[in-house]
Design a protein around this motif. Structure first.
Motif, PDB file in Angstrom:
ATOM      1  N   LEU A 153       0.842  -1.192   0.000  1.00  0.00           N
ATOM      2  CA  LEU A 153       0.000   0.000   0.000  1.00  0.00           C
ATOM      3  C   LEU A 153       0.882   1.248   0.000  1.00  0.00           C
ATOM      4  CD1 LEU A 153      -2.610  -1.080   2.726  1.00  0.00           C
ATOM      5  CD2 LEU A 153      -2.722  -1.425   0.241  1.00  0.00           C
ATOM      6  N   TRP A 186      -4.312   4.043   5.610  1.00  0.00           N
ATOM      7  CA  TRP A 186      -4.744   2.657   5.403  1.00  0.00           C
ATOM      8  C   TRP A 186      -5.438   2.046   6.611  1.00  0.00           C
ATOM      9  CZ3 TRP A 186      -4.703   2.887   0.604  1.00  0.00           C
ATOM     10  CH2 TRP A 186      -3.646   3.470  -0.111  1.00  0.00           C
ATOM     11  N   SER A 207       2.788  -1.577   4.163  1.00  0.00           N
ATOM     12  CA  SER A 207       2.737  -0.176   3.747  1.00  0.00           C
ATOM     13  C   SER A 207       4.051   0.492   4.120  1.00  0.00           C
ATOM     14  CB  SER A 207       1.561   0.549   4.402  1.00  0.00           C
ATOM     15  OG  SER A 207       1.673   0.537   5.824  1.00  0.00           O
TER      16      SER A 207
END
Length: 297
Positions: free
Chosen positions: A66, A78, A94
């Motif tokens: 992400l 997120w 992420s």
């Protein structure tokens, strides 16, 4: 890039914006930043997100990376999508990128080609950890556009199966659109008095955008999905987000659910209709129709 350019029009969107602003306020000073950093990271790991012991399953053999937007970070962008994907059996990761020296709060402001290099290093780390040969990337705004530089110029096409962009500024946007972000991030306006190449790179017609799109929007071997909203007031006009080329699917939220009023921030941070399309793009063999009822899926 994260927020709307005017006040959100739905209770769900207002709650999302409030949560983001509270997160910004909580880390507005260096002391608060230090105090908040450890528990936030621990929370992400405890939910199975950024868990480097995760091994992809046969059903979902690729890890999902992400990539946040301008002024965003690896956690706040997120808080909804990462658990959504973890609960569906994905290994999810992420990163933070585009940091400027002396700017501890706002990311995605450095030169975008260097940010793409940070993404390349992060993807290598994820692939080494999971043992997978390819990853899938999901990005919001700049985070949906910047990975294409990685794919085109840094060898990423050999390591990425799919790039899914939520409101990505693939062909740039106007400086006015970028500056409309500022009221939602206290202190961010001061950054315009400093060197912020990550903003300049995103302006339509900039040398970066020109280089990025020279020779076509896409590269062979990668599946592309763009998920856009007609109410986007940051990346404008919204149709500039769309890509042209083979293995491309462009999706407009309002074609799937006409009453979805999500704007730039909501599509990337809370919109379950958009997230259903993300899930479909990650696993097209098992895709199901996306409708207004997808918010309960």
């Amino acid at each position: 890039m994260l927020p709307w350019t005017r006040a959100p029009r739905t209770p769900r969107a207002r709650r999302a914006l409030a949560a983001l602003l509270l997160a910004v306020a909580a880390v507005a000073t260096p002391t608060a930043t230090a105090a908040a950093a450890t528990p936030t990271a621990a929370t992400a790991t405890s939910r199975g997100w950024n868990d480097y012991s995760c091994k992809p399953s046969a059903a979902h053999p690729r890890p999902v990376v992400l990539v946040h937007g301008t002024f965003g970070n690896s956690i706040d962008n997120w808080l909804v999508l990462a658990p959504y994907l973890v609960n569906r059996g994905y290994c999810v990761y992420s990163l933070d990128y585009g940091q400027l020296p002396g700017v501890p709060l706002f990311n995605g402001l450095g030169p975008i080609d260097r940010s793409a290099g940070q993404l390349a290093t992060f993807v290598d780390r994820v692939l080494a950890s999971t043992g997978a040969s390819e990853a899938d990337i999901v990005g919001h705004s700049q985070g949906g556009m910047m990975p294409n530089y990685y794919l085109k110029f840094l060898g990423g096409a050999a390591k990425v199966n799919a790039l899914i962009g939520l409101a990505p500024d693939n062909h740039g946007t106007t400086l006015l659109g970028l500056t409309k972000l500022l009221p939602y991030f206290p202190g961010a306006e001061d950054l315009l008095n400093a060197n912020t190449p990550g903003l300049a790179d995103q302006v339509a017609g900039s040398p970066f955008v020109t280089k990025l799109n020279a020779g076509g929007d896409t590269v062979p071997g990668v599946r592309y999905t763009v998920i856009a909203t007609r109410y986007d007031e940051v990346v404008t006009p919204y149709r500039t987000q769309l890509l042209d080329g083979p293995n491309v699917r462009n999706v407009l939220l309002q074609d799937l659910c006409p009453v979805d009023l999500s704007e730039h921030v909501a599509i990337g941070t809370v919109d379950r209709i958009a997230y259903h399309e993300v899930a479909n793009a990650l696993d097209p063999a098992h895709a199901t129709p996306t409708t207004c009822a997808s918010v309960i899926g």
